[in-house]
Design a protein around this motif. Sequence first.
Motif, PDB file in Angstrom:
ATOM      1  N   PHE A   1      32.822  32.341  61.058  1.00 38.69           N
ATOM      2  CA  PHE A   1      31.986  31.319  60.430  1.00 38.69           C
ATOM      3  C   PHE A   1      30.792  31.965  59.735  1.00 38.69           C
ATOM      4  N   ALA A   2      30.764  33.306  59.687  1.00 36.77           N
ATOM      5  CA  ALA A   2      29.604  34.025  59.169  1.00 36.77           C
ATOM      6  C   ALA A   2      29.680  34.272  57.668  1.00 36.77           C
ATOM      7  N   VAL A   3      30.882  34.340  57.114  1.00 35.33           N
ATOM      8  CA  VAL A   3      31.075  34.686  55.704  1.00 35.33           C
ATOM      9  C   VAL A   3      31.560  33.456  54.946  1.00 35.33           C
ATOM     10  N   ASN A   4      30.923  33.187  53.815  1.00 36.69           N
ATOM     11  CA  ASN A   4      31.232  31.984  53.035  1.00 36.69           C
ATOM     12  C   ASN A   4      32.350  32.219  52.027  1.00 36.69           C
ATOM     13  N   VAL A   5      33.458  32.759  52.471  1.00 38.80           N
ATOM     14  CA  VAL A   5      34.631  32.965  51.626  1.00 38.80           C
ATOM     15  C   VAL A   5      35.744  32.082  52.171  1.00 38.80           C
ATOM     16  N   ARG A   6      36.435  31.393  51.280  1.00 42.73           N
ATOM     17  CA  ARG A   6      37.491  30.471  51.691  1.00 42.73           C
ATOM     18  C   ARG A   6      38.780  31.218  52.005  1.00 42.73           C
ATOM     19  N   GLY A   7      39.275  31.070  53.218  1.00 39.25           N
ATOM     20  CA  GLY A   7      40.573  31.619  53.572  1.00 39.25           C
ATOM     21  C   GLY A   7      40.575  33.129  53.710  1.00 39.25           C
ATOM     22  N   ASP A   8      41.784  33.670  53.880  1.00 38.78           N
ATOM     23  CA  ASP A   8      41.959  35.101  54.092  1.00 38.78           C
ATOM     24  C   ASP A   8      42.233  35.869  52.800  1.00 38.78           C
TER      25      ASP A   8
ATOM     26  N   PRO B   1      43.043  35.229  48.146  1.00 35.71           N
ATOM     27  CA  PRO B   1      43.211  34.293  47.028  1.00 35.71           C
ATOM     28  C   PRO B   1      44.473  33.453  47.170  1.00 35.71           C
ATOM     29  N   PRO B   2      44.504  32.293  46.514  1.00 33.94           N
ATOM     30  CA  PRO B   2      45.716  31.456  46.550  1.00 33.94           C
ATOM     31  C   PRO B   2      46.902  32.209  45.956  1.00 33.94           C
ATOM     32  N   GLN B   3      48.109  31.767  46.306  1.00 33.94           N
ATOM     33  CA  GLN B   3      49.305  32.502  45.920  1.00 33.94           C
ATOM     34  C   GLN B   3      49.425  32.636  44.408  1.00 33.94           C
ATOM     35  N   TRP B   4      49.080  31.592  43.663  1.00 31.80           N
ATOM     36  CA  TRP B   4      49.216  31.670  42.211  1.00 31.80           C
ATOM     37  C   TRP B   4      48.324  32.760  41.630  1.00 31.80           C
ATOM     38  N   LEU B   5      47.155  32.988  42.263  1.00 29.97           N
ATOM     39  CA  LEU B   5      46.263  34.033  41.774  1.00 29.97           C
ATOM     40  C   LEU B   5      46.748  35.410  42.213  1.00 29.97           C
ATOM     41  N   ARG B   6      47.304  35.493  43.416  1.00 28.72           N
ATOM     42  CA  ARG B   6      47.887  36.764  43.854  1.00 28.72           C
ATOM     43  C   ARG B   6      49.007  37.186  42.909  1.00 28.72           C
ATOM     44  N   ASP B   7      49.836  36.218  42.527  1.00 27.08           N
ATOM     45  CA  ASP B   7      50.938  36.535  41.613  1.00 27.08           C
ATOM     46  C   ASP B   7      50.406  36.995  40.260  1.00 27.08           C
TER      47      ASP B   7
ATOM     48  N   THR C   1      34.019  34.945  43.833  1.00 27.86           N
ATOM     49  CA  THR C   1      34.495  35.574  45.064  1.00 27.86           C
ATOM     50  C   THR C   1      34.581  34.615  46.237  1.00 27.86           C
ATOM     51  N   LYS C   2      33.931  33.448  46.155  1.00 27.25           N
ATOM     52  CA  LYS C   2      33.838  32.543  47.306  1.00 27.25           C
ATOM     53  C   LYS C   2      35.021  31.581  47.352  1.00 27.25           C
ATOM     54  N   THR C   3      35.055  30.635  46.408  1.00 26.05           N
ATOM     55  CA  THR C   3      36.107  29.631  46.409  1.00 26.05           C
ATOM     56  C   THR C   3      37.480  30.261  46.207  1.00 26.05           C
ATOM     57  N   PHE C   4      37.560  31.300  45.354  1.00 20.97           N
ATOM     58  CA  PHE C   4      38.849  31.922  45.064  1.00 20.97           C
ATOM     59  C   PHE C   4      39.177  33.071  46.020  1.00 20.97           C
ATOM     60  N   ALA C   5      38.304  33.336  46.996  1.00 18.92           N
ATOM     61  CA  ALA C   5      38.538  34.369  48.015  1.00 18.92           C
ATOM     62  C   ALA C   5      38.832  35.732  47.391  1.00 18.92           C
ATOM     63  N   LEU C   6      37.912  36.174  46.532  1.00 23.44           N
ATOM     64  CA  LEU C   6      38.058  37.464  45.852  1.00 23.44           C
ATOM     65  C   LEU C   6      36.915  38.415  46.193  1.00 23.44           C
ATOM     66  N   ALA C   7      36.373  38.280  47.406  1.00 18.77           N
ATOM     67  CA  ALA C   7      35.203  39.097  47.758  1.00 18.77           C
ATOM     68  C   ALA C   7      35.479  40.594  47.619  1.00 18.77           C
ATOM     69  N   GLY C   8      36.708  41.013  47.890  1.00 14.09           N
ATOM     70  CA  GLY C   8      37.026  42.430  47.804  1.00 14.09           C
ATOM     71  C   GLY C   8      37.262  42.931  46.398  1.00 14.09           C
TER      72      GLY C   8
END
Length: 345
Positions: free
Chosen positions: A26-33, A35-41, A202-209
């Motif tokens: 609950f410490a990091v404000n990134v959604r999920g583990d 990016p969504p599959q469409w973005l990974r693809d 990086t937050k909503t799209f889970a791209l922090a890395g």
Amino acid sequence: MHTRPADLTDLRHHGDVDAEPGLLDFAVNVRGDGPPQWLRDRLAGALTTLGRYPSAADDDAARDQVAARHGRRREEVLLLSGGAEGFAMLPRLTPSLAAVLHPSFTEPEWALRQAGVPTTQVRLTPPYRLADAAVPADADLVVLGNPTNPTSVLHPAADVLALRRPGRILVVDEAFGDAVPGEPESLAGVSLPDVLVLRSLTKTFALAGLRCGYLLGPPELLARLQVGRAHWPLGSLQVEAIRACCEPAAVAWAQREADVIDAERAEMVALLAGAGISVHEPARGPFLLLHVPDGERVRQGLRERGVAVRRGETFPGLGPDHLRVAVRAAPQARRLVAALAEVLG
């Protein structure tokens, strides 16, 4: 109230330090583990570009897409290697006095003070309204977040624009802007000669890395920010990710995700309030600010129970009894509340 901290250490503390593998985060404000599959693809399909340098045409195409997303011109867009890079550029504006509104994300102040820019903190107290901000009249650079991390306050756009003054540059950190349904108070689509708007992907799209973001503002200011910047400042996957996340289908996806966040936050607030835990409201960001008794003991007790939360005392204006928690789905939220109830007895 405006002041300055004794050192820079706390300004460089971020939520990733509070989260460790194996803990319910609950410490990091990134959604999920990730990016969504469409973005990974989409990113996987761009791996073949890694054998060449990012081109000016690639950069232009991404800037065109960002501009179209916000109703801007290409010249008003600067691609960033994460929002933090935009804050690192602020000293190049050579302000005589920078004012940073707090409590808020601390990286802008760290970057300014590290570069030797005279900087003052303008600390707001609950309910954290901009109308109460005592910004020094001679501050020629003012930085604030909207919605604000960690208070989750969404300031009216009119209150933000009321901070403009002749000779002053206003920087609005909208890193979590796409997490607000409809983005009603955003200035991302407003072209003004003295306002810079920072966006993170990086937050909503889970791209922090991957580090992706952009600045919106007048070309003259964007040119000053880039003085001395390295050649090829973004890799080709970053450029592709920014372009992809600003296409209409991606924007529609983010809007649906914002609606999910809205519902999850309402449920979390109800669960926390039902357990007698103080939550700052109204809250509009993908995180909540809590106030608990003996916060350090509570935080350690949560960690012992496998839950990580963001400590609050490193945010100027907050203390050890403040905790920030990311908005999560109901199963995780119930686990957090149950652990809090155990720790609080």
